[in-house]
Design an enzyme around this catalytic site. Structure first.
Site: not given
Length: 490
Positions: A165, A295
């Site tokens: 999870h 970036s």
């Protein structure tokens, strides 16, 4: 892929003023792009016409050696401009290429396409291309598995925090986690090989699959029609042909083909998603070039762009399987032409996409970077909580009461959790246990009780056994192509 349509000279459009699929212009390998090119397709049509003529001659039809030789000499002499003009007038791509081939083979013109229908060249070419496309993909997938197997072996013993999870769970090892990826890819390798080997040739079947035109050519001789079908099938390199077809081979074949490619896409997406998440945790990174920019605005960024590309394209690959499912379901009776335009797109795109994700994943797997210190720090943050049951058992062995010990551990664990969650501090549960006189009987055992390797179970042994018993035998047929490096176009 191969049926009536209208290119009308559009193949001449190129450069920067016309749309081209990024799969061909930006991503897929030259060898896969060539396999789905017009040149390969129409050259294969001519090869099929030659094989048909050779077999018909062998079985007694009045076809001369001179006609056969003329066809052989012009297999690559394709006038694409003439073919485009013919198709513009005829609105039929196969007949356009019959005329174009006949133009450069005037002596053989009368026997080109003798007894055949459009799907003789169209469908059989598609099957040849599908088979050959699988032959390009299989070694690439094998190389990805091989690279990841090397990585798994190298990292077989490195403890890392497992997640269920995406919440901290028990420890595993970096190599064992990699084996989860490899296992899925091994299933894909087996599935691709199975579908490739089960491909059958459409063969020589006529307009509705009854072979009526060939039965007429051979004056009702069943045996010769059977022999013709078998001879052309063998010339094309197939072991079997369909006994039953309509005008086309059943489009269920396309479902099988794209299903295994979609399944491969799911495997790649899962692997690359894991790598992206691990990159965020700073535990593992894909290769990052010295001059690479993450970036335009944030110079510190190291984005997992290769893994992101794989996920992006894998979604497309998974979605494509809907096309053949719908196409097969709406093929009325012996066939309808609404399969044609769709198949021109989805079959090529599926293989070009699979080719791209495998090339990219091989590049990733050849340069994975692991950061053991980051992994160790995260393990140390969670390990004290995982070790509480072992600590309780050690205290009971030393004469303590289980319930009393459990309560003390509960209180100390809550205090340590508050430090982590509310104060942003490190997990200090072990320091609290060391400071509590109640636990003095086991203070000397704490280092042993907190050894990460004691929490990974049989992970290392599982890696070794899996690689030896399942992976290595599966890769053996591909040993001769293992050294090929992946080259990314962008």
């Amino acid at each position: 892929m191969a049926a009536a349509g209208d290119r009308g000279g559009r193949e001449a459009a190129c450069g920067h003023d016309s749309y081209r699929s990024p799969l061909a212009s930006r991503y897929a390998s030259p060898e896969m792009c060539f396999l789905f090119s017009d040149k390969y397709k129409f050259r294969t049509w001519r090869q099929l016409w030659l094989w048909l003529a050779e077999a018909e001659q062998t079985l007694g039809l009045p076809i001369t050696d001179e006609q056969i030789q003329e066809m052989k000499s012009n297999l690559d002499n394709i006038d694409f401009r003439m073919a485009a003009e013919e198709e513009k007038q005829l609105r039929h791509d196969v007949m356009a290429h019959v005329h174009t081939f006949a133009h450069c083979c005037p002596k053989a013109a009368s026997i080109i396409h003798l007894g055949a229908t459009s799907c003789y060249v169209g469908d059989n070419t598609d099957l040849i291309i599908l088979r050959n496309a699988f032959d390009l993909l299989l070694p690439k997938l094998a190389r990805v598995i091989s690279r990841l197997a090397d990585f798994a072996k190298e990292q077989a013993d490195l403890p890392t925090l497992g997640f269920t999870h995406f919440q901290p769970a028990q420890l595993t090892t970096v190599g064992k986690r990699c084996c989860l990826w490899i296992q899925d890819l091994c299933m894909d390798l087996q599935n691709l090989k199975r579908v490739r080997d089960e491909l059958r040739f459409r063969g020589v079947k006529g307009t509705t699959g009854t072979q009526a035109s060939f039965l007429q050519l051979f004056e009702g001789d069943d045996q010769k029609v059977e022999q013709l079908d078998k001879m052309v099938t063998e010339k094309a390199g197939f072991k079997r042909a369909f006994i039953i077809t309509g005008q086309t081979y059943t489009r269920k074949v396309d479902i099988e083909v794209l299903s295994v490619l979609a399944s491969l896409g799911a495997s790649v997406h899962k692997i690359c998603t894991d790598i992206r998440l691990l990159a965020n945790l700073k535990e593992m990174e894909e290769p990052f070039e010295k001059q690479q920019i993450g970036s335009s605005a944030m110079p510190y960024k190291r984005n997992p762009m290769r893994s992101e590309r794989c996920c992006s394209l894998a979604r497309h690959l998974m979605a494509l399987v809907m096309d053949p499912l719908q196409t097969a379901s709406v093929q009325w009776f012996e066939r309808t032409l609404d399969d044609s335009a769709n198949r021109r797109i989805c079959l090529a795109e599926a293989f070009l996409t699979a080719d791209t994700v495998l090339n990219t994943l091989q590049n990733i797997s050849e340069g994975l970077v692991v950061y053991p210190k980051v992994i160790e720090r995260r393990v140390q943050q969670e390990l004290p909580f995982m070790a509480t049951e072992n600590i309780i058992m050690a205290m009971v062995k030393a004469g303590g009461n289980r319930q009393d010990c459990r309560e003390k551990i509960r209180v100390l664990s809550q205090q340590a959790a508050a430090v982590v969650k509310q104060e942003g501090g490190d997990n200090d549960l072990i320091e609290r246990i060391q400071a509590d006189a109640y636990f003095s009987p086991i203070h000397s055992q704490l280092d042993h009780l907190l050894d990460p390797s004691s929490f990974t179970g049989r992970a290392s042994q599982q890696v070794q056994r899996f690689l030896e018993e399942e992976v290595c035998p599966l890769l053996k047929p591909y040993e001769s192509v293992m050294k090929v490096k992946a080259e990314l176009r962008l």
